[in-house]
Design a protein around this motif. Structure first.
Motif, mmCIF file in Angstrom:
data_model
loop_
_atom_site.group_PDB
_atom_site.id
_atom_site.type_symbol
_atom_site.label_atom_id
_atom_site.label_comp_id
_atom_site.label_asym_id
_atom_site.label_seq_id
_atom_site.Cartn_x
_atom_site.Cartn_y
_atom_site.Cartn_z
ATOM 1 N N ALA A 10 0.836 -1.198 0.000
ATOM 2 C CA ALA A 10 0.000 0.000 0.000
ATOM 3 C C ALA A 10 0.872 1.250 0.000
ATOM 4 C CB ALA A 10 -0.920 0.000 1.216
ATOM 5 N N GLY A 41 -8.995 2.698 -1.972
ATOM 6 C CA GLY A 41 -8.492 2.576 -3.332
ATOM 7 C C GLY A 41 -8.978 3.671 -4.252
ATOM 8 N N THR A 64 -8.702 5.670 -9.371
ATOM 9 C CA THR A 64 -8.585 4.445 -8.583
ATOM 10 C C THR A 64 -7.114 4.053 -8.513
ATOM 11 O OG1 THR A 64 -8.936 3.087 -10.567
ATOM 12 C CG2 THR A 64 -10.875 3.603 -9.213
ATOM 13 N N TYR A 65 -6.760 3.391 -7.408
ATOM 14 C CA TYR A 65 -5.377 2.965 -7.217
ATOM 15 C C TYR A 65 -5.342 1.487 -6.852
ATOM 16 C CZ TYR A 65 -0.580 2.690 -5.525
ATOM 17 O OH TYR A 65 0.730 2.333 -5.342
ATOM 18 N N ASP A 66 -4.534 0.717 -7.586
ATOM 19 C CA ASP A 66 -4.298 -0.699 -7.310
ATOM 20 C C ASP A 66 -3.000 -0.797 -6.527
ATOM 21 O OD1 ASP A 66 -3.455 -3.420 -7.441
ATOM 22 O OD2 ASP A 66 -4.699 -3.730 -9.222
ATOM 23 N N SER A 67 -3.106 -1.053 -5.220
ATOM 24 C CA SER A 67 -1.922 -1.047 -4.360
ATOM 25 C C SER A 67 -1.006 -2.230 -4.617
ATOM 26 C CB SER A 67 -2.350 -1.026 -2.884
ATOM 27 O OG SER A 67 -3.117 -2.171 -2.577
#
Length: 257
Positions: A10, A41, A64-67
């Motif tokens: 993350a 996210g 959006t964020y893909d950790s």
């Protein structure tokens, strides 16, 4: 063990990111600043595509964020304000960015594409590289977000009354000329709504008083809300405030020097 791995992947992307992008447009230099706010996210915030603090386009964005993959996708939306030459067109962009860190340098790098606002015309996308920065390039020009209505501005001398005189411009037009600041306010009103989404207020020092520089307190009244800004100007530097229409925001005042 699984929780430890999740925490390790993350990333905290909150804050300011500055970079440049390949783009053929009306600016000789195409800088960009993303002001990112993360929640799980999801991301949101403001983007500035600019040459300098006086020539720019500001937009809201969602993303959006893909950790796990460290991939950030951002889609620009509403144009909140802009100052660009009349012949220029605004491009609403989509960014696909990958996060990386090398020592203390954090980077978002990837590709962008977009369409000319309110059309299906492509903007000729390209590459983009941003690095994390500590503060916004626009920190010297406070923005006051308002929903709608008539705003009252009261200018007072700051602290000791020392003979400071000011001229005030709204969108480069003089509305108050060479008036002395005192304990009694110099008052003006500005209308901000869907038809008047942006106003730039500039305070110019006509003299420096007996205690330089020329300083003032600006009291902003919008309905029942009251906020205070401290302004400083000199013979070589003016004080500037921008009012921006934001249908989602209550009045927020930022304090400068």
């Amino acid at each position: 063990m699984g929780n430890a791995c999740l925490m390790a992947t993350a990333q905290d992307l909150n804050g300011f990111w500055k970079g440049s992008l390949t783009m053929q447009g009306c600016f000789p230099k195409n800088f960009i600043e993303l002001q990112i706010s993360m929640s799980g996210g999801a991301s949101g915030g403001d983007s500035y595509h600019y040459q300098d603090v006086n020539n720019y386009v500001k937009k809201k964005f969602r993303g959006t964020y893909d950790s796990v993959l460290k991939k950030l996708n951002i889609q620009e939306g509403m144009v909140t304000t802009y100052h660009i030459p009349f012949h220029c067109q605004i491009c609403v962009k989509n960014f696909d960015l990958a996060y990386s860190k090398d020592g203390n340098v954090e980077t978002l790098k990837g590709m962008w594409k977009g369409k000319v606002r309110e059309t299906e015309a492509d903007c000729r996308g390209g590459t983009i590289v941003l690095t994390r920065i500590k503060e916004s390039a626009f920190k010297e020009v406070p923005e006051v977000k308002v929903d709608t209505g008539l705003i009252r501005l009261d200018f007072y001398d700051n602290a000791e009354i020392d003979g400071d005189s000011i001229t005030v411009l709204v969108n480069k037009q003089v509305v108050i000329s060479n008036q002395r600041l005192s304990a009694r306010p110099i008052t003006m009103q500005v209308k901000v709504d869907l038809n008047n989404t942006f106003h730039e207020i500039e305070m110019v020092a006509e003299n420096l008083g007996s205690i330089p520089p020329n300083t003032a307190i600006l009291i902003i009244t919008a309905g029942t809300m009251h906020y205070r800004l401290f302004l400083t100007s000199s013979e070589t530097k003016t004080a500037m405030i921008r009012f921006v229409y934001d249908p989602d925001a209550a009045l927020v005042a930022e304090t400068t020097r």
